[in-house]
Design a protein around this motif. Sequence first.
Motif, PDB file in Angstrom:
ATOM      1  N   THR A 433       0.833  -1.208   0.000  1.00 47.01           N
ATOM      2  CA  THR A 433       0.000   0.000   0.000  1.00 47.01           C
ATOM      3  C   THR A 433       0.866   1.256   0.000  1.00 47.01           C
ATOM      4  OG1 THR A 433      -0.164  -0.040   2.431  1.00 47.01           O
ATOM      5  CG2 THR A 433      -1.882  -1.170   1.185  1.00 47.01           C
ATOM      6  N   THR A 434       2.020   1.185   0.655  1.00 45.14           N
ATOM      7  CA  THR A 434       2.944   2.320   0.639  1.00 45.14           C
ATOM      8  C   THR A 434       3.417   2.609  -0.780  1.00 45.14           C
ATOM      9  OG1 THR A 434       3.711   1.824   2.885  1.00 45.14           O
ATOM     10  CG2 THR A 434       5.142   3.209   1.517  1.00 45.14           C
ATOM     11  N   LEU A 435       3.807   1.575  -1.502  1.00 44.89           N
ATOM     12  CA  LEU A 435       4.260   1.746  -2.884  1.00 44.89           C
ATOM     13  C   LEU A 435       3.118   2.212  -3.781  1.00 44.89           C
ATOM     14  CD1 LEU A 435       6.569  -1.377  -3.334  1.00 44.89           C
ATOM     15  CD2 LEU A 435       7.268   1.003  -3.022  1.00 44.89           C
ATOM     16  N   TYR A 436       1.916   1.672  -3.541  1.00 47.64           N
ATOM     17  CA  TYR A 436       0.762   2.069  -4.343  1.00 47.64           C
ATOM     18  C   TYR A 436       0.509   3.575  -4.220  1.00 47.64           C
ATOM     19  CZ  TYR A 436      -4.182   2.693  -5.537  1.00 47.64           C
ATOM     20  OH  TYR A 436      -5.356   3.158  -6.057  1.00 47.64           O
ATOM     21  N   LYS A 437       0.504   4.071  -2.987  1.00 41.35           N
ATOM     22  CA  LYS A 437       0.248   5.504  -2.775  1.00 41.35           C
ATOM     23  C   LYS A 437       1.365   6.353  -3.369  1.00 41.35           C
ATOM     24  CE  LYS A 437      -2.406   4.702   1.444  1.00 41.35           C
ATOM     25  NZ  LYS A 437      -2.438   4.812   2.923  1.00 41.35           N
ATOM     26  N   ARG A 438       2.590   5.861  -3.229  1.00 42.68           N
ATOM     27  CA  ARG A 438       3.725   6.622  -3.755  1.00 42.68           C
ATOM     28  C   ARG A 438       3.625   6.793  -5.268  1.00 42.68           C
ATOM     29  NH1 ARG A 438      10.068   4.654  -3.654  1.00 42.68           N
ATOM     30  NH2 ARG A 438      10.908   6.430  -4.794  1.00 42.68           N
ATOM     31  N   TYR A 439       3.392   5.689  -5.983  1.00 43.56           N
ATOM     32  CA  TYR A 439       3.417   5.759  -7.435  1.00 43.56           C
ATOM     33  C   TYR A 439       2.108   6.252  -8.035  1.00 43.56           C
ATOM     34  CZ  TYR A 439       7.999   3.715  -7.290  1.00 43.56           C
ATOM     35  OH  TYR A 439       9.331   3.532  -7.042  1.00 43.56           O
ATOM     36  N   MET A 440       0.993   6.125  -7.318  1.00 38.55           N
ATOM     37  CA  MET A 440      -0.239   6.760  -7.767  1.00 38.55           C
ATOM     38  C   MET A 440      -0.073   8.264  -7.774  1.00 38.55           C
ATOM     39  SD  MET A 440      -2.597   4.795  -8.851  1.00 38.55           S
ATOM     40  CE  MET A 440      -4.026   5.892  -8.794  1.00 38.55           C
ATOM     41  N   GLY A 441       0.647   8.772  -6.744  1.00 39.32           N
ATOM     42  CA  GLY A 441       0.937  10.202  -6.702  1.00 39.32           C
ATOM     43  C   GLY A 441       1.802  10.640  -7.872  1.00 39.32           C
ATOM     44  N   LYS A 442       2.749   9.793  -8.221  1.00 35.99           N
ATOM     45  CA  LYS A 442       3.660  10.103  -9.336  1.00 35.99           C
ATOM     46  C   LYS A 442       2.876  10.226 -10.639  1.00 35.99           C
ATOM     47  CE  LYS A 442       7.425   8.113 -12.051  1.00 35.99           C
ATOM     48  NZ  LYS A 442       8.392   6.990 -12.177  1.00 35.99           N
ATOM     49  N   TYR A 443       2.013   9.227 -10.911  1.00 36.10           N
ATOM     50  CA  TYR A 443       1.321   9.213 -12.204  1.00 36.10           C
ATOM     51  C   TYR A 443       0.115  10.131 -12.233  1.00 36.10           C
ATOM     52  CZ  TYR A 443       4.428   5.423 -13.475  1.00 36.10           C
ATOM     53  OH  TYR A 443       5.549   4.688 -13.769  1.00 36.10           O
ATOM     54  N   ASP A 444      -0.316  10.590 -11.064  1.00 31.84           N
ATOM     55  CA  ASP A 444      -1.377  11.602 -11.022  1.00 31.84           C
ATOM     56  C   ASP A 444      -0.802  12.990 -11.232  1.00 31.84           C
ATOM     57  OD1 ASP A 444      -3.329   9.789 -10.684  1.00 31.84           O
ATOM     58  OD2 ASP A 444      -3.502  10.016  -8.510  1.00 31.84           O
ATOM     59  N   GLY A 445       0.510  13.056 -11.296  1.00 28.33           N
ATOM     60  CA  GLY A 445       1.168  14.331 -11.498  1.00 28.33           C
ATOM     61  C   GLY A 445       1.285  15.165 -10.247  1.00 28.33           C
ATOM     62  N   LYS A 446       1.181  14.527  -9.079  1.00 30.12           N
ATOM     63  CA  LYS A 446       1.250  15.256  -7.822  1.00 30.12           C
ATOM     64  C   LYS A 446       2.682  15.252  -7.278  1.00 30.12           C
ATOM     65  CE  LYS A 446      -3.519  14.081  -6.693  1.00 30.12           C
ATOM     66  NZ  LYS A 446      -4.421  13.427  -5.755  1.00 30.12           N
TER      67      LYS A 446
END
Length: 446
Positions: A433-446
Amino acid sequence: MKADFLNNLNRGHSPRLLKRVFGSICMLWIAVAIGQQTPAPAQVQPITIEGATAHLGNGKIIENSLIMFADGKLTFVGDAKMKIARTGKVIDAKGQHVYPGLIAPAKPLGLVEIDAVRATDDQDEIGGILPHIRSLIAYNAESQVVESMRPNGVLLAQITPQGGRISGTSSIVQFDAWNWEDAAVKTDDGIHLNWPNTFRRGRWWLGEPRGFQPNKDYQKDVKEVATFMANAKAYDNDTAKEVNLAYAAMQGLFSGAQKLYIYAHGEKEIIDAITQAKAAGVAKIVLVGGYQAHKVASFLKEHNIPVLVRYSHTLPFFEDDDYDFTYKLPKLLSEAGLLVALQNTDDSNFATRNLPFYAGHVAAQGLDKEKALELITGNTAKILGIDDTYGTLEVGKSATLFISKGDALDMVGNQLSKAFIDGRDISLETHQTTLYKRYMGKYDGK
């Protein structure tokens, strides 16, 4: 300084000890690097869950439920329409579902972290007959693999050694603890026996034909097991001149304090294994795997043998089996009147988190959905001997449960919002879940 440390460490210690020390250091580095979850504190105030559809794990449902627990124990399980005072923290769970914590039997969870790193693999000891090997003392409560079970609702497991003819002794743990002492729910609950096969794959490197061949050593292998059991029963802890750890470890099987878990698939192997164990004086037997158990269902029922049936997400063994045979086997055994629960995947510890979906697959083959849930909750608890405390949502039992936004037996619906072990509000965060949140932020442009 580093050289002095290594020299001192090597002086007078076995390679096995050095392996474990190195493994512990590796696990410490991994835990520091990823941020291991801290076990939740003990429950300090009552908690009330209101409005959810409660699946009790015993075949019953309460559509609009009220569940209350304090000091880690369930104090009320009933209909929310009942006039009873809500106490403590109230969780509004309308539109969600509540389930007892799922139980994963017969898996080496916490005994192996990374298959390719030998220092983290402690699931199999050297030797063939090792009933005295205790899996519990090697259990890693801070395992990333164990942590990944919780977001799918798998909150307890039977930690089981692997390999050899008699692998060793299992114990049952809960999945939110500092160490194996804190994790233990039931220690040394059973011994695990891998019964010989009547057929084996041809050893092409020795010039044998490929494919399955009759095992010419089958009777010899069976005799070895029978002789060991007979010697173990004859062994007396009080009068023996020398302590035999292997024989001493078997005594619980003859007194009924422990269960014998027999891994067997074929019709002949199942009958031979149970007959030999009964003749040796083993009081309680559980069949694990049981691919052809439906062919000897009457025999199993006659001898009161429960089955931890082979997991459903796999292909059939034989070409002439129905394509969906593995999916419907639990239903066939349940309809035959046997006590049935689901074993886990043979392939991967990580795949154990799919346990609720195995049950969902069985339900898709016609077994009632609540009966399918029993295969991973109430029935499993009965087979493991922990049903007085875990497995169902009933007053007086442990508040080990979870709230899911949808159907927990469905991959889409299984989305946990809360989980509790013995009333403790546990974290559902993991490395994934830590990795999911990290990379979702990356691809959301945040």
